[in-house]
Design an enzyme around this catalytic site. Structure first.
Site, mmCIF file in Angstrom:
data_model
loop_
_atom_site.group_PDB
_atom_site.id
_atom_site.type_symbol
_atom_site.label_atom_id
_atom_site.label_comp_id
_atom_site.label_asym_id
_atom_site.label_seq_id
_atom_site.Cartn_x
_atom_site.Cartn_y
_atom_site.Cartn_z
ATOM 1 N N LYS A 103 0.911 -1.052 0.310
ATOM 2 C CA LYS A 103 -0.076 -0.468 0.102
ATOM 3 C C LYS A 103 0.928 1.372 -0.272
ATOM 4 C CE LYS A 103 -4.313 -1.406 2.024
ATOM 5 N NZ LYS A 103 -5.160 -1.830 2.690
ATOM 6 N N LYS A 157 -10.702 -3.851 -2.133
ATOM 7 C CA LYS A 157 -11.708 -2.488 -2.278
ATOM 8 C C LYS A 157 -11.030 -1.298 -2.857
ATOM 9 C CE LYS A 157 -13.674 -3.519 2.221
ATOM 10 N NZ LYS A 157 -12.053 -3.451 3.130
ATOM 11 N N LYS A 172 -4.729 -9.903 -5.835
ATOM 12 C CA LYS A 172 -6.327 -10.209 -5.303
ATOM 13 C C LYS A 172 -7.208 -9.308 -5.378
ATOM 14 C CE LYS A 172 -6.039 -7.788 -0.786
ATOM 15 N NZ LYS A 172 -7.243 -7.774 0.207
HETATM 16 N N1 AQP Z 1 -9.620 -11.412 -2.405
HETATM 17 C C1 AQP Z 1 -9.990 -12.066 -1.332
HETATM 18 N N2 AQP Z 1 -10.362 -12.775 -0.531
HETATM 19 C C2 AQP Z 1 -10.285 -13.680 0.144
HETATM 20 N N3 AQP Z 1 -10.710 -12.967 1.352
HETATM 21 C C3 AQP Z 1 -10.511 -11.628 1.835
HETATM 22 N N4 AQP Z 1 -10.577 -9.991 1.903
HETATM 23 C C4 AQP Z 1 -9.708 -9.452 1.145
HETATM 24 N N5 AQP Z 1 -9.895 -9.347 0.190
HETATM 25 C C5 AQP Z 1 -9.940 -10.549 0.112
HETATM 26 C C6 AQP Z 1 -10.818 -10.658 3.633
HETATM 27 O O1 AQP Z 1 -11.860 -9.555 4.120
HETATM 28 C C7 AQP Z 1 -11.804 -9.574 5.294
HETATM 29 C C8 AQP Z 1 -11.449 -7.689 5.544
HETATM 30 O O2 AQP Z 1 -10.748 -7.713 4.800
HETATM 31 P P1 AQP Z 1 -10.397 -6.147 4.940
HETATM 32 O O3 AQP Z 1 -11.847 -4.878 4.646
HETATM 33 O O4 AQP Z 1 -10.187 -5.919 6.769
HETATM 34 O O5 AQP Z 1 -9.114 -5.475 4.475
HETATM 35 P P2 AQP Z 1 -8.631 -5.692 3.543
HETATM 36 O O6 AQP Z 1 -7.958 -7.062 3.860
HETATM 37 O O7 AQP Z 1 -7.010 -5.292 3.272
HETATM 38 O O8 AQP Z 1 -9.334 -6.558 2.118
HETATM 39 P P3 AQP Z 1 -9.790 -5.411 1.134
HETATM 40 O O9 AQP Z 1 -11.017 -6.079 0.288
HETATM 41 O O10 AQP Z 1 -8.005 -5.250 0.133
HETATM 42 O O11 AQP Z 1 -9.572 -3.980 1.322
HETATM 43 P P4 AQP Z 1 -8.986 -2.661 1.142
HETATM 44 O O12 AQP Z 1 -8.879 -2.484 -0.145
HETATM 45 O O13 AQP Z 1 -10.036 -1.403 2.147
HETATM 46 O O14 AQP Z 1 -7.092 -2.744 2.213
HETATM 47 C C9 AQP Z 1 -10.314 -10.238 5.978
HETATM 48 O O15 AQP Z 1 -10.672 -10.749 6.419
HETATM 49 C C10 AQP Z 1 -9.320 -10.001 4.670
HETATM 50 O O16 AQP Z 1 -8.717 -11.152 4.598
#
Ligand code: AQP
Length: 348
Positions: free
Chosen positions: A123, A211, A208
């Site tokens: 990030k 969001k 992956k």
């Molecule tokens: N691609 C994915 N496949 C499976 N699990 C996923 N998680 C995130 N992306 C995937 C799981 O979703 C939960 C919530 O995620 P988060 O909001 O804590 O943030 P993150 O892990 O950083 O996921 P994002 O979607 O990529 O969010 P942003 O863009 O805000 O950083 C967690 O249990 C995560 O493992």
């Protein structure tokens, strides 16, 4: 993923905690890697789930949008099946103990440990490490505080959070050794390979689904309408292998795009990825069946979301009750930690 009620924790014995950032609406990866397990775990264990709004501050965002996204996220969690009668759902910043314990743990973690976190490196690399927020660097410690405050045994997360969970365990063990037994050392509960632990971006299957870091066309959001879902799945990147026996197989290393579709369909229908793959010879049918499985999964969630959105007072009241219940537990753990580290007890 350990089956609920099996493994080291018989039914009702474990405490579960997990959180999700209101950085945007959740996507299929969030749902398959985490949320659907949250729903299952609420029936088996003492479960705490939070919308981690403080984590969302680690990257740039609009304040009004954060407020909106926090409500949307909480509403969607309820729509996806969380039941306030069977779990405690709250907003992280409504329980100030999270921020205070994070500070105590920051004084337990080292710079070197945090600098090794791959999510920080990824990030921070986007906007340049020098301008990355201090909060982005320290965020895994806040996550450790989230977990340790509730004496959680199990933390259902996607595979991308594996490293942060390991850090939480290290910090808990170090603290317990240094200051005496204070925290429960938690375990990650991560879905097994092929069951949705890491859903990939449909346009870039080596990354992956995310969001904030994914491509909009490669990310299926839980609120996407059926036409949008069909369109995104139809355009999903596969490869140029000709159709026929063996073209569709679960082989994430050599066929990441096709394997991602197979994994999606397997996770949504409760089948094994190899079994799903063996029933297809063309990518077209795999894509359309996957789209239909996604639409069927999202339809009831979206219907319930619309119903809940009509009365935002209901969600606010669930969150208020949840924060009260969470604070009861969190304040006891924080008092224990403050005493262990030698802070003068508060009077009154
Ligand atoms: N691609 C994915 N496949 C499976 N699990 C996923 N998680 C995130 N992306 C995937 C799981 O979703 C939960 C919530 O995620 P988060 O909001 O804590 O943030 P993150 O892990 O950083 O996921 P994002 O979607 O990529 O969010 P942003 O863009 O805000 O950083 C967690 O249990 C995560 O493992």
């Amino acid at each position: 993923m350990r089956r609920v009620g099996l493994g080291n924790y018989p039914l009702g014995v474990a405490t579960v905690l997990s959180g999700i950032q209101p950085t945007a609406a959740p996507h299929l990866g969030n749902y398959l890697g985490a949320l659907r397990w949250w729903v299952e775990f609420q029936d088996a264990h003492d479960a705490y789930y939070c919308v981690v709004d403080l984590h969302a501050l680690t990257v740039a965002g609009d304040p009004a949008e954060l407020t909106r996204a926090t409500t949307t996220m909480a509403t969607l969690l309820l729509a996806a099946g969380l039941d306030p009668g069977r779990c405690t759902l709250f907003v992280q910043s409504h329980v100030p103990e999270h921020a205070e314990l994070a500070w105590l743990l920051e004084c337990t973690a080292s710079m070197g440990e945090l600098a090794r976190m791959t999510q920080f490196k990824d990030k921070a690399a986007r906007g340049g490490e020098g301008s990355a927020r201090v909060g982005l660097f320290a965020y895994p410690v806040l996550m450790a505080a989230d977990i340790l405050l509730y004496d959680a045994n199990l933390v259902p997360v996607g595979d991308d959070q594996r490293q942060h969970l390991e850090l939480t365990r290290v910090l808990a063990q170090r603290w317990n050794t240094r200051y005496g037994q204070t925290f429960t050392v938690p375990e990650a509960a991560i879905a097994p390979p092929g069951k949705g632990a890491r859903i990939m971006d449909l346009q870039d299957p080596r990354r992956k689904m995310s969001k904030t870091a994914g491509s909009p066309a490669g990310t299926v959001f839980l609120l996407d309408d059926p036409k949008t879902v069909e369109h995104k799945l139809k355009r999903a990147v596969t490869d140029t292998d000709p159709p026929g026996p063996g073209a569709v197989r679960w082989d994430p290393e050599h066929k990441p795009g096709v394997s991602n579709l197979v994994e999606l369909l397997a996770a949504l229908t409760g089948r094994q990825p190899e079994e799903v793959a063996s029933s297809y010879q063309s990518y077209g049918r795999l894509k359309s069946d996957t789209a239909q499985a996604v639409i069927a999964t999202l339809e009831p969630v979206q219907k319930r979301y619309r119903e809940l959105s009509e009365d935002p007072g209901v969600v606010r009241s669930v969150l208020a009750t949840g924060a009260e219940r969470a604070r009861e537990v969190a304040s006891r753990t924080l008092a224990r930690a403050r005493q262990a580290i030698g802070l003068l007890p508060r009077q009154g």
